[in-house]
Design a protein around this motif. Structure first.
Motif, PDB file in Angstrom:
ATOM      1  N   UNK A 435      60.598  67.698  82.121  1.00 43.78           N
ATOM      2  CA  UNK A 435      61.837  67.980  82.847  1.00 43.78           C
ATOM      3  C   UNK A 435      62.393  66.702  83.447  1.00 43.78           C
ATOM      4  N   UNK A 436      61.511  65.898  84.021  1.00 41.74           N
ATOM      5  CA  UNK A 436      61.946  64.654  84.649  1.00 41.74           C
ATOM      6  C   UNK A 436      62.546  63.697  83.621  1.00 41.74           C
ATOM      7  N   UNK A 437      61.987  63.704  82.430  1.00 43.93           N
ATOM      8  CA  UNK A 437      62.507  62.828  81.389  1.00 43.93           C
ATOM      9  C   UNK A 437      63.925  63.230  80.999  1.00 43.93           C
ATOM     10  N   UNK A 438      64.156  64.545  80.892  1.00 42.91           N
ATOM     11  CA  UNK A 438      65.498  65.031  80.560  1.00 42.91           C
ATOM     12  C   UNK A 438      66.484  64.640  81.657  1.00 42.91           C
ATOM     13  N   UNK A 439      66.063  64.794  82.908  1.00 47.03           N
ATOM     14  CA  UNK A 439      66.969  64.475  84.014  1.00 47.03           C
ATOM     15  C   UNK A 439      67.212  62.974  84.108  1.00 47.03           C
ATOM     16  N   UNK A 440      66.186  62.178  83.845  1.00 46.39           N
ATOM     17  CA  UNK A 440      66.357  60.724  83.833  1.00 46.39           C
ATOM     18  C   UNK A 440      67.400  60.323  82.785  1.00 46.39           C
ATOM     19  N   UNK A 441      67.311  60.934  81.600  1.00 45.36           N
ATOM     20  CA  UNK A 441      68.290  60.639  80.543  1.00 45.36           C
ATOM     21  C   UNK A 441      69.691  61.073  80.959  1.00 45.36           C
ATOM     22  N   UNK A 442      69.785  62.212  81.643  1.00 41.96           N
ATOM     23  CA  UNK A 442      71.095  62.701  82.077  1.00 41.96           C
ATOM     24  C   UNK A 442      71.724  61.749  83.095  1.00 41.96           C
ATOM     25  N   UNK A 443      70.918  61.229  84.020  1.00 41.72           N
ATOM     26  CA  UNK A 443      71.429  60.259  84.997  1.00 41.72           C
ATOM     27  C   UNK A 443      71.915  59.001  84.286  1.00 41.72           C
ATOM     28  N   UNK A 444      71.130  58.538  83.333  1.00 42.73           N
ATOM     29  CA  UNK A 444      71.492  57.315  82.596  1.00 42.73           C
ATOM     30  C   UNK A 444      72.818  57.487  81.877  1.00 42.73           C
TER      31      UNK A 444
END
Length: 463
Positions: A435-444
């Motif tokens: 989940x954190x990886x998906x959110x990190x990508x979304x922020x980027x």
């Protein structure tokens, strides 16, 4: 200056961080790990930092995964003041003694088995004396009030919109000529909840530490969730079915009472009895009624119309064990009981008596951590073990993410975008790794702010 992650690092539980400056150590939250045995075993470890070196503690809110290990620190020299909101203090006065009581019951049960097996006894993590000692050191702070802790540290608590008394905390650190600001989001509330206000906007931060529980998905709308909830209730009314709802004692139970109250006032609930079978939930509901200053405008409108948003004519509170056992003979009722992830508490008895019957409904209204009974049921298990007995999963299973007290991905992005001066760096916590990886990508992709996903016990330098 650095932050070390002692919990909630790539997992949705056990929030605990230490902010170290040149001369001050600040502990932010100290929660219990919940879920599978691999997580709960971490509770048995000695603290991974020296509690006697903590100068101040800041508590974002009362949920056990943020507050539940504070009394354990008492056994290792922790003597710091604990700063939080008044509503959080009142809730902790319910939650922490209950945690100590549950631990004693569980340890006593295990030790009877260990004694028969010739094994050494287990010890409780903490007892009521530890709880009383830490509760005596709580200090209340109001939303919006800037509190100077010492010459290095100033803090301000803002409404996080998660549960009653929850806060996002601004921390200003002055070291020499430099003054930097770190924001700890706590658990960010879902926007447009029925009881509490929306998260307060925060103007600026150099660093933001933000939770990511639902960072990879979006909830159904509140209206769609309400319609689905009502349909489940209507399907069960008149069919002699039970609706079993595992619900967190703090916030989720009160929100369900609110929604059922709206249905009652609209003439849509009928005479179906509603049982709240959780002593903690009963006490927490009383705290909610006390702290109406935390309510949003919609709830105040109900109060102005001379209605209590947390009362129902058919609402039955169960405090004693005998009252709880009597519910086993009930048919055609709504039964709300803790824990919300069905990993402990009275909900286990209700699932044991109802989960195997196809006419019944089980309704999940909160996040289910990996390894919990609730997660097993949602993941499609055909049978589950409850209190040592294999139980068939034949009831109708529902999940309503729209009742979550956690912001979804859109809500978390909205929280970040409210900063007029955006953080230079974002640290992600309180989420499962994928989940954190998906959110990190979304922020980027959408904001472009550098982000880090810390690991357990990792220290992140803030330069």
């Amino acid at each position: 200056m650095n932050i070390t992650f002692y919990g909630a690092a790539q997992t949705v539980t056990g929030s605990c961080y230490v902010l170290r400056t040149a001369h001050t150590n600040v502990l932010i939250d100290c929660g219990m790990f919940q879920g599978g045995s691999h997580l709960e075993e971490l509770n048995q470890l000695k603290p991974q930092f020296d509690p006697s070196t903590i100068d101040f503690m800041l508590l974002t809110h009362a949920h056990v995964d943020h507050s539940g290990m504070i009394p354990k620190l008492n056994r290792y020299g922790f003597k710091a003041p604990i700063i939080t909101t008044s509503a959080t203090i009142d809730l902790c006065n319910i939650i922490l003694p209950d945690c100590a009581h549950i631990q004693k019951e569980e340890v006593d049960w295990h030790n009877r088995k260990r004694e028969r097996a010739g094994q050494l006894p287990l010890e409780v993590l903490y007892d009521q004396d530890d709880v009383l000692d830490v509760l005596s050191r709580f200090q209340a702070v109001s939303y919006g009030e800037v509190r100077k802790l010492n010459d290095e540290i100033e803090v301000r608590f803002n409404d996080a919109g998660h549960i009653l008394g929850s806060a996002s905390i601004e921390v200003w650190v002055t070291e020499g000529e430099k003054k930097r600001k770190i924001v700890f989001s706590g658990d960010v509330g879902n926007f447009n909840q029925v009881l509490v206000r929306n998260p307060d906007p925060i103007e600026s931060a150099d660093y933001l530490l933000i939770e990511t529980t639902y960072g990879n998905r979006c909830h159904k709308s509140r209206e769609a969730t309400r319609l689905e909830f009502r349909q489940i209730i209507h399907d069960a009314i008149g069919s002699n079915s039970n609706i079993i709802i595992p619900a967190f004692a703090v916030e989720r139970t009160q929100e369900l009472i609110y929604e059922l109250g709206v249905m009652q006032r609209e003439g849509q609930l009928g005479n179906i009895p509603v049982y709240v079978d959780s002593p903690m939930a009963v006490s927490a509901t009383e705290v909610f009624q006390k702290h109406s200053e935390c309510y949003n405008e919609a709830t105040w409108n109900i109060i102005r119309s001379s209605n209590n948003p947390l009362e129902l004519p058919n609402l039955i509170f169960s405090r004693t064990a005998d009252e709880s056992r009597a519910i086993n003979n009930v048919h055609g009722a709504i039964i709300i009981s803790a824990s919300g992830m069905a990993h402990a508490g009275r909900i286990l008895h209700h699932l044991k008596h109802n989960l195997w019957q196809p006419q019944n409904h089980v309704l999940f209204v909160g996040f289910q951590v990996k390894g919990t009974l609730g997660r097993q049921i949602l993941d499609g298990a055909k049978t589950v073990k409850i209190m040592g007995e294999e139980i068939a999963v034949k009831a109708q299973i529902h999940t309503l993410g729209g009742f979550s007290a956690h912001a979804d991905q859109d809500g978390l992005m909205r929280y970040i975008n409210q900063f007029q001066s955006k953080p230079k760096h974002i640290l992600l916590d309180h989420g499962e790794p994928e989940v954190m990886q998906v959110f990190q990508d979304a922020i980027k992709q959408t904001i472009g702010i550098p982000t880090t996903i810390p690991t357990w016990l990792e220290s992140v330098e803030l330069e």
